[in-house]
Design an enzyme around this catalytic site. Structure first.
Site, PDB file in Angstrom:
ATOM      1  CB  SER A   1     -67.945  71.284  56.129  1.00  0.00           C
ATOM      2  OG  SER A   1     -68.279  72.296  55.091  1.00  0.00           O
TER       3      SER A   1
ATOM      4  CD  GLN B   1     -73.239  77.604  55.660  1.00  0.00           C
ATOM      5  OE1 GLN B   1     -74.191  76.873  55.291  1.00  0.00           O
ATOM      6  NE2 GLN B   1     -72.038  77.562  55.261  1.00  0.00           N
TER       7      GLN B   1
ATOM      8  CE1 TYR C   1     -78.776  76.545  48.160  1.00  0.00           C
ATOM      9  CE2 TYR C   1     -76.724  76.469  49.545  1.00  0.00           C
ATOM     10  CZ  TYR C   1     -77.790  75.662  48.748  1.00  0.00           C
ATOM     11  OH  TYR C   1     -77.886  74.427  48.636  1.00  0.00           O
TER      12      TYR C   1
ATOM     13  CG  LEU D   1     -63.108  65.196  47.020  1.00  0.00           C
ATOM     14  CD1 LEU D   1     -62.648  64.887  45.502  1.00  0.00           C
ATOM     15  CD2 LEU D   1     -63.373  63.933  47.707  1.00  0.00           C
TER      16      LEU D   1
ATOM     17  NE  ARG E   1     -70.678  64.523  49.754  1.00  0.00           N
ATOM     18  CZ  ARG E   1     -71.110  64.436  48.438  1.00  0.00           C
ATOM     19  NH1 ARG E   1     -70.514  63.600  47.693  1.00  0.00           N
ATOM     20  NH2 ARG E   1     -71.778  65.487  48.130  1.00  0.00           N
TER      21      ARG E   1
END
Length: 353
Positions: free
Chosen positions: A22, A99, A180, A299, A322
Site C-alpha cells: 500500500s 499513487q 484529499y 488491518l 504497517r
C-alpha cells in the site's frame, strides 16, 4: 495453488502475486525528490516477495503535497530520480506502481514525528486549495478552486502520469480517498459548490472522472490504472458505500482496471470501529456492484486472513501497509505458511526455509 500467490493479469501487465504494498508516505523527500531512503524502503518489499510495490502519494503539483517533505512528480528532474528505484524493484521481479495525489485542504502539514498539524506560510507552508472554503479541523480554510482552475486540473494529473511512465512505473493509481482533493469533491461534507462540480453525486464526481479520462489518455492501453476510494466518510450525511459503489461503476466505463478500497480521512468527526479486515466488506460491495476487480486494505495482517479474503471472492488482491513496515518479508513468510512458492533473491536463498 494458494489464491494469494496466484498471478493477476490486468490488461497486459501480470503481477506475480496478490500481496501488494500500500502507498505509505515517508516524509523524506526534498523539493519533492526521492532519496536513498526510498530506494531501500521500496526495494526491501521487492526483495521480500511482494507482487506490486506502490510508491507513496506523489503530488502532481507543489501545493498538492501533504507536507513540505512529501514526494512529487511535477517536474522531469523528480521523475528521473525514480528511475533507479524502479529499475531495482523490477529487477527483483515485482511490478512498480505510483499513487498520484493532490492533498487539497489537507496539504501544508507537518510530518507525523514533528507534531502533525498545519504549517503556516511563514514557516514554509502554503495556501491550501479545496472544493469549498471549509477547513479541516481547526486548520485554516482552503481557497476554493475556480472553475477555470478546475478545467486545467486534469492536465496536471496527465502530465504527472506521463512523467511516471517515463520513470518506469507500470501501474498508476489516482488517489481519491482519505480526505484529499478528489475525495473532497466527492463528499457532500466538503463540497458545497453550486456549479457543475458540486451538487448531486454526478456533479461531485465530475472532477474525478475528468482526471481519470486525462490520465487514461496518456497511460498505455496495456498498463492498468487504479483509483483509490474511501468507501465511506464514517459520518452521518457524508459519502457512503452506496455512493462509492455508484462512482466505481462509472469508473468501470472510463478505463479504470481496479478500485483500491479504503475509507475515512475526510472528517475529524469520523467514528470508525476498527477491527481486523474492517474495510473488506466495503471492497466486496464495490466489487459486486461495479464488476471491477478490487484491492482490500486495513488491518490485514495474517496469511490465512488474506487467503480467505481472496478465496471468498471479497477482493482480488490485498494491500498491506504497517504489517510490511514491521516485516518487509511478509510475503515470503506467508508463502511458507500457505504451502506456496514465491520469489527469493539469489543472495538470500541460503535463508529460505
Amino acid at each position: 495453488m494458494s489464491y494469494l500467490f496466484e498471478p493477476l493479469t490486468l490488461r497486459g501487465t501480470t503481477i506475480r502475486n496478490r500481496v501488494w504494498v500500500s502507498p505509505m508516505c515517508q516524509y523524506s523527500s526534498r523539493d519533492g525528490r526521492p532519496s536513498d531512503w526510498h530506494l531501500v524502503h521500496l526495494g526491501a518489499f521487492a526483495q521480500g516477495g511482494a507482487g506490486l510495490v506502490m510508491s507513496e502519494a506523489t503530488a502532481v503539483s507543489p501545493e498538492g503535497r501533504i507536507s513540505p517533505q512529501d514526494a512529487g512528480i511535477w517536474n522531469d528532474e523528480q521523475a528521473a530520480d525514480y528511475r533507479r528505484i524502479n529499475d531495482f524493484v523490477r529487477g527483483q521481479g515485482a511490478t512498480t506502481g505510483i499513487q498520484l495525489a493532490h492533498a487539497g485542504r489537507k496539504a501544508s502539514t507537518r510530518a507525523p514525528w514533528l507534531g502533525r498539524g498545519y504549517v503556516p506560510v511563514e514557516e514554509g507552508g502554503w495556501q491550501t486549495v479545496g472544493a469549498s472554503p471549509i477547513g479541516y479541523s481547526d486548520w485554516p480554510a482552503p481557497r476554493e478552486l475556480t472553475a477555470e482552475e478546475l478545467s486545467e486540473h486534469p492536465r496536471l494529473w496527465a502530465e504527472a502520469a506521463r512523467r511516471a511512465l517515463d520513470a518506469g512505473y507500470e501501474v498508476a493509481e489516482i488517489h481519491a480517498a482519505h480526505g484529499y482533493l478528489l475525495h473532497q469533491f466527492l463528499s457532500p461534507l466538503t463540497n458545497r459548490r453550486t456549479d457543475a462540480y458540486g451538487g448531486d453525486l454526478a456533479g461531485r464526481s465530475r472532477l474525478l472522472l475528468e482526471v481519470v479520462d486525462a490520465v487514461r489518455e496518456v497511460w498505455p492501453d496495456d498498463q492498468p490504472l487504479f483509483v483509490r476510494l474511501s468507501a465511506t466518510d464514517w459520518v452521518s450525511g457524508g459519502l457512503d458505500v452506496a455512493d462509492t459503489a455508484e462512482v466505481a461503476t462509472l469508473l468501470a466505463g472510463r478505463g479504470v482496471d481496479l478500485v483500491d478500497v479504503s475509507s475515512g480521512g475526510n472528517s475529524p468527526d469520523q467514528q470508525i470501529t476498527v477491527e481486523p479486515g474492517y474495510q473488506v466488506p466495503f471492497a466486496a460491495r464495490i466489487r459486486q456492484t461495479s464488476g471491477l476487480p478490487v484491492g482490500a486494505v486495513g488491518l490485514i495482517t495474517e496469511p490465512q486472513q488474506a487467503e480467505k479474503i481472496l478465496a471468498d471472492g471479497e477482493a482480488d488482491a490485498v494491500f498491506l501497509a504497517r504489517e510490511l513496515l514491521r516485516d518487509p518479508h511478509w510475503a515470503q513468510r506467508a508463502a511458507e505458511t500457505l504451502g506456496a512458492d514465491t520469489y527469493w533473491p539469489d543472495q538470500y536463498l541460503r535463508a529460505r526455509p
